[in-house]
Design an enzyme around this catalytic site. Structure first.
Site, PDB file in Angstrom:
ATOM      1  N   LYS A  55      10.260 -57.622  61.739  1.00 36.03           N
ATOM      2  CA  LYS A  55       8.835 -57.394  61.543  1.00 36.03           C
ATOM      3  C   LYS A  55       8.035 -57.886  62.738  1.00 36.03           C
ATOM      4  O   LYS A  55       8.480 -58.721  63.514  1.00 36.03           O
ATOM      5  CB  LYS A  55       8.384 -58.006  60.227  1.00 36.03           C
ATOM      6  N   ARG A  83      16.859 -59.812  53.030  1.00 36.52           N
ATOM      7  CA  ARG A  83      16.970 -58.363  53.258  1.00 36.52           C
ATOM      8  C   ARG A  83      16.881 -58.134  54.762  1.00 36.52           C
ATOM      9  O   ARG A  83      15.863 -58.435  55.391  1.00 36.52           O
ATOM     10  CB  ARG A  83      15.841 -57.634  52.524  1.00 36.52           C
TER      11      ARG A  83
END
Length: 283
Positions: free
Chosen positions: A221, A260
Site C-alpha cells: 500500500k 493478507r
C-alpha cells in the site's frame, strides 16, 4: 457451519495470499486474469507458505471502476472451484452478496468484504445463509468503489475504526452470523492518510486484544511505498514488499490472526520468525 477457528493456524499467524483475477489491480492487474493462470499462481503461493488464498475479481485501487456482478462471479467461480477441489482453503474478496453466494456454492471458506457488509443490502443475510466465517473491514466512504481520498474520521481514526467495526459486528450478529464466525480488518489504506495508517498500526494491540480475531492487510500500500520515496529510492508497489514483511513480522509478534499479502514467501518467513521468537521467550 464453520468458524474462524477452523481457519486458524495453531501457534502462529495465518498467511493469506492474494490472487487478483482482475485487469486493473494496483500492483498485478492482468497477470492472473485467466483462470488457469490464477489457479497456477495460487498453487505457487501455497507452495511458498500461504495458508489461505484470497480470490478477488474487482479492484478497489484508486480510480478503479466496478465490474458487472455477472462478470465478477464468472471470474471467481472456476478459480475457487478448482482450488477447493485441490484442498486449498480460499476466501472471496467481494462486496456483492451474489458473488459471495456464488463463491459459497464453489466451496469458498471465508467471505472477505472490504465494505464490512455495507455496500450490498443483502450481504449480511447471505453471510448468515452460507454459514461461513466472514471478515468485516472498516472503510468510511459515501460510495463504495475505489479507495482513493481520505475520509473524515472525526480527528481520531483509531476511535472511529473501533466504533465502526463495532457497528458492523452488531449488523452481522443481528442478521444471524455467529460470534465465532467474525474476524475484523481495520482497513489500512482505505480512505486513510499515511498518518491514519500508522496510527492504526500503532494501535494494533488494542484491536488484537479485543473480542474478535484481526486481519492485517498492509501489503504494497501507498503509505509503505513512501518509506523508500522519502529516501529518494524507487518506490513502486513491488518495492514495498520488504516494508510489508516488516509489518507482517510486527503484526504476527503482536498476535494478529492473519496477514493478507501479495509476496507470500517473505511474509511467511516473517511470520515464522515471530513464532520462533515467542517460542524462545517461552523456553
Amino acid at each position: 457451519m464453520t468458524t474462524v477457528a477452523d481457519l486458524t493456524v495453531p501457534g502462529r499467524t495465518a498467511v493469506m495470499g492474494i490472487v487478483n483475477v482482475t485487469e486493473d489491480s494496483f500492483s498485478d492487474g492482468g497477470k492472473w486474469l485467466a483462470a488457469d493462470d490464477a489457479i497456477a499462481h495460487a498453487h505457487e503461493l501455497v507452495r511458498l507458505g500461504a495458508d489461505i488464498i484470497d480470490v478477488g475479481a474487482e479492484s478497489t485501487r484508486p480510480g478503479a471502476t466496478r465490474v458487472p456482478a455477472e462478470l465478477e462471479a464468472e471470474r471467481i467461480r472456476p478459480v475457487i472451484r478448482a482450488l477447493h477441489a485441490d484442498g486449498i482453503r480460499t476466501s472471496v474478496d467481494t462486496m456483492r452478496a451474489s458473488t459471495a453466494l456464488a463463491a459459497a456454492e464453489e466451496g469458498v471458506d471465508l467471505i472477505n468484504d472490504v465494505s464490512g457488509g455495507l455496500a450490498d443490502p443483502d450481504m449480511y443475510r447471505v453471510m448468515a445463509q452460507t454459514g461461513l466465517p466472514v471478515c468485516l473491514m472498516h472503510w468510511r466512504t459515501t460510495a463504495f468503489g475505489d479507495a482513493a481520498g481520505a475520509a473524515d474520521h472525526g480527528g481520531d481514526v483509531v476511535r472511529d475504526v473501533h466504533e465502526v467495526l463495532g457497528a458492523l459486528v452488531d449488523n452481522a450478529l443481528a442478521a444471524g452470523v455467529a460470534h465465532d464466525q467474525i474476524t475484523l480488518d481495520p482497513g489500512l489504506g482505505f480512505a486513510k492518510t499515511a498518518a491514519d495508517n500508522w496510527a492504526l498500526l500503532n494501535a494494533l494491540p488494542e484491536f488484537i486484544g479485543g473480542e474478535f480475531p484481526v486481519l492485517v492487510g498492509a501489503s504494497r500500500k501507498r503509505f509503505l511505498t513512501e518509506i523508500r520515496a522519502d529516501r529518494g529510492l524507487e518506490h513502486s508497489p513491488l518495492d514495498a514488499d520488504p516494508a510489508t514483511a516488516a509489518v507482517t513480522a510486527l503484526s504476527a509478534h503482536l498476535g494478529a490472526w492473519c496477514v493478507r499479502v501479495h509476496e507470500v514467501a517473505v511474509s511467511r518467513d516473517a511470520v515464522d520468525v515471530a513464532q520462533r521468537w515467542r517460542a524462545g521467550r517461552d523456553g
